[in-house]
Write an enzyme that holds these catalytic residues in place. Structure first.
Site, mmCIF file in Angstrom:
data_model
loop_
_atom_site.group_PDB
_atom_site.id
_atom_site.type_symbol
_atom_site.label_atom_id
_atom_site.label_comp_id
_atom_site.label_asym_id
_atom_site.label_seq_id
_atom_site.Cartn_x
_atom_site.Cartn_y
_atom_site.Cartn_z
ATOM 1 N N GLY A 298 0.824 -1.201 0.000
ATOM 2 C CA GLY A 298 0.000 0.000 0.000
ATOM 3 C C GLY A 298 0.863 1.258 0.000
ATOM 4 C CB SER A 299 0.218 4.626 1.325
ATOM 5 O OG SER A 299 -1.009 4.744 0.652
ATOM 6 C CB THR A 300 4.309 1.296 3.590
ATOM 7 O OG1 THR A 300 4.032 0.072 2.914
ATOM 8 C CG2 THR A 300 3.371 1.412 4.771
#
Lengths: 661, 377
Positions: free
Chosen positions: A354-356
């Site tokens: 995801g956004s990581t």
């Protein structure tokens, strides 16, 4: 004249005939001689073959006579000799090495295991003795039948285990009543004990009974009754080191195999002790914190050394049950629990990051020059590529974004736009440099490699070409991308330690051998690129608009930075998007995974952590507070300040091995 | 001559050949192996693993090898004899070199399911090469003294390689098996008598060259009681185990001595002890009779062969087999020094099983193709 010639010719012919005839006769005579010689050779062969056979017969007779001499004439003497006490060589089981944490706290040790055994030959009546014994230890009829069946299948002089893990009261009761229990004795052996139980189960693993395949492959010591070997975790990885070396004892035994006295002994060597990088306190509190979720995993590591300070996966299992007996219903529960208690999700759980993952896309863009600290994109809440429309999580859009604010507010559109310039192959290359898509090499079995897709991979896997839309999905860590929590922690460490390719590890000392820490290689990233990403991660926590500012640590000395991630488990349909379905209304297993990677303290990074709350719905709401608690605890306990001590003072090998009582 | 070639077995179908197989010998082999499997089952404390089950699978494999060899016309083996010899010597050299190049003192080649010891196969190859050498010589040629040089070279080449290992027992067995073939070929008797006398005279010299452990074994053999806890311990314990078995034995799985770890090699070299302890004199004599019957089969096959090669091969191989039997059983009964020779078909071990069965395969081939016609090359 003519007559004369005729006569001469006839005479010549005659003489030729005579000559031929005589030659024929000689030839015949010759072949007769040959045949005779052949016959002689056969006769000679037969004579000599019979001679050899007779000799063989003689030798067999000698062997038979010798056997008869030993077994009949001297049989009595040898029978008496065999009744006398003689010397048996017995193998002594080694004790397994302990596992301790970095401060020397014991994590896995050996406990005394008292077991009651019986030598069937010495019991006047086996069944009666067993019934008598059942007054002191719990033995029901089914168990007694089982023991009797086992007894019928092995030699009568061999000791038979009746029951192990006796309580002290039971041992005492049996010892007192030994005169009424012929053939019964109590022995003591080792049983593995895991002091932290569930909290450490995935790291220590557990030991179990040697199975048939292992018995075939392994050495003799595995045949000892009650011997256990590592089945999972460190117990499995370091099994050979921790096993130790068996000893041997020469004992005088009587005819039924009972020991009379010990003549000499080579004591067994205790196995090597493992000193872990873990801090037991931090580990315990990590697990307690994780247990507030339904299913979650987290890891805290040192960004410089790579030492792992705590590693937890919830739900978990009690490794002690594997050594002390596992009830069927517990096993059934473990197997069917949707949280997979038997799996170490830190190394075996693979999630879309995801956004990581956005830091990776950002660093790739900085390296190619497609973006820099001033590059701005505007976000309208969606991005169109051809006929496809890609949404930002914030439907109304973020407005004008730069690199730092796009990380702080986790704007998707910013990454959609720049990823089309960077291309998937460059993103994948940077991701791999940060440790994604490959095993980290942690000393635990069952680690999974995650997945970093690129053009070649897709062609090899599906046989068709990479689509531009897939780059857009990958830029925010969705699509094919998969990472384990440990990989995410390593990624974060490499970003904040100055760009060194640190690798994670768990064991600092094995036996006497101290881990040699290499100088991690400096990766090819410019400092100002890394600093820019770090600033973005700090703004996530500490900025005015940061997505996780609610979870910040107010104390500036301990303040931390990080990045939230919310990864889709199930595609959001247009209808759901239109209705704006809340995650809380979905069934648990369809909710988003909540992720967080972070490090602390912000100013001088020391601890990195990665958290995944399975189906936690939102990275900022579920994962960030958990990471805050872990990083706060890590800084308070500060395991990095405690040097790794080896309690193995060099005398451990001299420790006397346990003896039978 | 025409009659012989029309009788030649080479054109017979496989089924006809199978029908002519020595099923009696086959049955005897199975019986002896069964005794081995029972003993291995008992040695493991009434368990098929680790020994009996693996021995059984090796036996099945060896039967396949034996039948394959038996069904091939003996004239092919005749032609391949020197090649087999060269191959055997090459294998010996390979293990010798490998043993020196960082693999420790390794005397075997790992085939995965078993460890192959080339020195076992070389014994068969030596017998084959010698039989090949004498097959086409007439008696005048054989009686010439210089005709002894090639056969002695055939024996000494592998013997010197095996001595390097160093393996005195195997070397002596190659010499004895080879000498028996030379003897059968018709070499004058005075040569054997002279060399026998020379060999006895050479014993003191050989003693100087023996390794200390070999000297120890001989000394222990001469006086086992001198070292009751060391090398003589095994012989003494073996004798106690045998003797305490009595006439009827202690019963299957009931042997006390063999099971109590007094014998470290109870599944290999001392398997006869275990058998005779549990089954007594009756069982021991029964096994000896089975082995004797196998020897007689060898004599029968050899005498019924119409060609010299088959006669020498069958007899030479049977002598080789019997040497194992005498050395192993003699050893466990204290009649021989402990040289570490297995009892073929009975002891646990892949190579001894395979090499014995290859030998039987060749003997059966001699028997099926007893009328084959031999030609040089």
């Amino acid at each position: 004249m003519f007559e004369k010639r005729k006569v001469r010719r006839r005479l010549q012919r005659n003489s030729r005939q005579i000559k031929e005839h005589s030659q024929r006769i000689t030839r015949k005579r010759l072949s007769n001689a040959q045949r005779n010689r052949h016959f002689d050779a056969v006769k000679s062969f037969s004579r000599r073959a019979f001679f050899i056979s007779a000799f063989q017969g003689l030798l067999l007779t000698v062997l038979g006579a010798r056997l008869a001499w030993l077994q009949v004439i001297q049989g009595e003497k040898y029978h008496t000799l065999s009744e006398k006490n003689r010397i048996d060589i017995k193998m002594l089981a080694p004790s397994r090495g302990n596992i301790v944490d970095r401060t020397g706290k014991k994590l896995a040790v050996n406990d005394d295991n008292y077991r009651v055994v019986i030598v069937p030959e010495q019991a006047d009546n086996l069944e009666e003795t067993l019934w008598a014994l059942s007054k002191f230890v719990s033995l029901d009829e089914r168990e007694i039948r089982k023991i009797l069946r086992r007894a019928s299948r092995q030699a009568k002089y061999l000791p038979l285990e009746i029951k192990d893990q006796l309580k002290w009261e039971e041992v005492a009761a049996i010892e007192v009543n030994l005169p009424d229990l012929p053939g019964v004795s109590v022995e003591v052996g080792d049983i593995r004990q895991y002091m932290y139980g569930e909290a450490l189960a995935h790291v220590t693993g557990y030991v179990g009974v040697v199975n048939k395949a292992e018995l075939e492959a392994g050495d003799k010591v595995l045949r000892l009754p009650g011997f256990r070997i590592g089945k999972d975790g460190l117990e499995k990885h370091y099994d050979l080191d921790m096993r130790g070396q068996s000893g041997r004892a020469q004992v005088e035994v009587n005819v039924v195999g009972r020991e009379v006295r010990e003549l000499s002994r080579v004591p067994p060597l205790i196995g090597k002790e493992l000193t872990l990088s873990l801090d037991a306190d931090l580990q315990m509190r990590t697990y307690e914190r994780l247990s507030q979720e339904v299913s979650a995993s987290a890891v805290v590591m040192d960004v410089h050394s790579g030492a792992i300070y705590s590693m937890g996966s919830f739900p978990s299992f009690d490794p002690n049950l594997f050594t002390r007996g596992l009830p069927q219903d517990v096993w059934e529960e473990w197997r069917t629990n949707p949280g997979h208690p038997l799996t170490n999700k830190v190394i075996s759980g693979q999630y879309p990051p995801g956004s990581t993952f956005k830091m990776i896309t950002a660093l790739a863009g900085l390296q190619t020059g497609d973006i820099n600290h001033t590059t701005q994109f505007s976000c309208s809440g969606r991005y169109d590529l051809g006929r496809d429309r890609f949404h930002c999580w914030k439907h109304s859009g973020h407005g004008t974004m730069n690199l730092v604010s796009s990380l702080a507010e986790s704007c998707d559109t910013y990454y959609y736009k720049c990823s089309t310039e960077i291309g998937i192959d460059k993103i994948a290359e940077v991701a791999r440099q940060f440790g994604l898509g490959q095993k980290t090499g942690i000393e635990l079995p069952g680690e999974r490699p995650g997945l970093v897709p690129d053009r070649d991979w897709k062609y090899g896997r599906f046989g068709n070409t990479w689509q531009p839309g897939e780059t857009i999905v990958a830029s925010i860590g969705q699509g094919y991308l998969l990472a384990t929590p440990l990989q995410l922690a390593v990624m974060t460490s490499r970003m904040v330690n100055g760009g060194y390719a640190v690798e994670p590890w768990l064991t600092g000392v094995v036996g006497q051998e101290m881990r040699h820490l290499p100088r991690w290689q400096k990766m090819n990233f410019e400092d100002w690129h890394l600093n820019l990403v770090k600033k973005g991660m700090s703004e996530v926590m500490n900025g005015a608009h940061g997505t996780a500012r609610a979870a910040q640590i107010p104390d500036p000395a301990m303040a931390f930075a990080g990045k939230t991630g919310t990864s889709q488990v199930k595609r959001i349909t247009a209808a759901q998007r239109a209705e704006n379905v809340a995650q809380a209304d979905l069934p648990w297993k369809y909710r988003h995974h909540a992720l967080f990677v972070g490090y602390a303290p912000y100013k001088n990074p020391r601890y990195a952590c990665a958290v995944v709350v399975e189906h936690g719905a939102s990275g900022s709401a579920a994962a960030a507070p958990l990471a805050r608690d872990l990083l706060l605890m890590a800084q308070q306990i500060d395991p990095a300040a405690k040097p790794l001590v080896s309690v193995n003072d060099g005398l451990a090998h001299m420790r006397p091995a346990r003896r039978r009582i | 001559m025409k009659r012989m070639s029309s009788l030649s077995a080479s054109r017979d179908t496989i089924w006809l050949k199978l029908a002519r197989l020595n099923w009696g010998l086959f049955l005897l082999i199975c019986c002896v192996t069964a005794i081995g499997l029972m003993s291995l089952y008992s040695a493991a404390g009434g368990n098929v693993s680790p020994w009996a089950i693996r021995q059984f699978s090796r036996f099945l494999f060896s039967i396949a090898v034996m039948l394959f060899i038996a069904l091939i016309d003996i004239k092919w083996w005749f032609r391949l004899s020197y090649l087999a010899f060269a191959g055997g010597v090459a294998l010996l050299i390979i293990v010798e070199v490998m043993g020196h190049v960082g693999m420790g003192a390794q005397r075997w080649i790992n085939l995965g399911f078993m460890k192959l010891q080339p020195s076992e196969l070389v014994k068969i190859a030596v017998v084959m090469a010698l039989a090949r050498f004498y097959a086409l010589k007439n008696i005048e040629e054989i009686r010439r003294l210089w005709m002894l040089i090639p056969p002695i070279a055939i024996i000494l080449l592998p013997v010197s390689l095996v001595l390097l290992q160093p393996d005195l027992g195997t070397s002596l067995m190659i010499v004895m098996a080879g000498a028996s073939v030379i003897f059968l070929a018709g070499v004058p008797l005075w040569i054997f008598i002279t060399s026998g006398v020379l060999a006895v005279a050479a014993i003191p010299i050989a003693w100087q060259f023996m390794h200390s452990y070999q000297k120890q074994r001989v000394l222990t053999f001469l006086d086992p009681e001198s070292d009751p806890l060391g090398a003589g311990y095994h012989i003494t314990q073996s004798k106690i185990a045998l003797g305490s078995g009595g006439i009827e034995g202690k019963g299957f799985l009931q042997g006390t001595q063999s099971h109590l770890n007094f014998l470290p090699e109870k599944q290999t070299d001392f398997i006869f002890t275990l058998w005779a302890e549990e089954w007594g004199l009756m069982g021991g004599l029964f096994l000896l009779c089975l082995l004797g019957a196998i020897f007689i089969y060898g004599l029968y096959v050899s005498l019924s062969c119409r060609h010299v090669y088959g006669r020498l091969l069958a007899m030479g191989l049977m002598v080789n087999f019997s040497l194992y039997v005498f050395i192993n059983i003699g050893m466990v009964m204290g009649l021989m020094p402990v040289v570490g020779a297995p009892l073929p078909l009975v002891s646990y071990g892949g190579t001894s099983m395979l090499s014995a069965m290859i030998g039987f395969g060749l003997i059966m081939s001699c028997s099926i193709h007893r009328d084959s016609k031999m030609q040089s090359s």
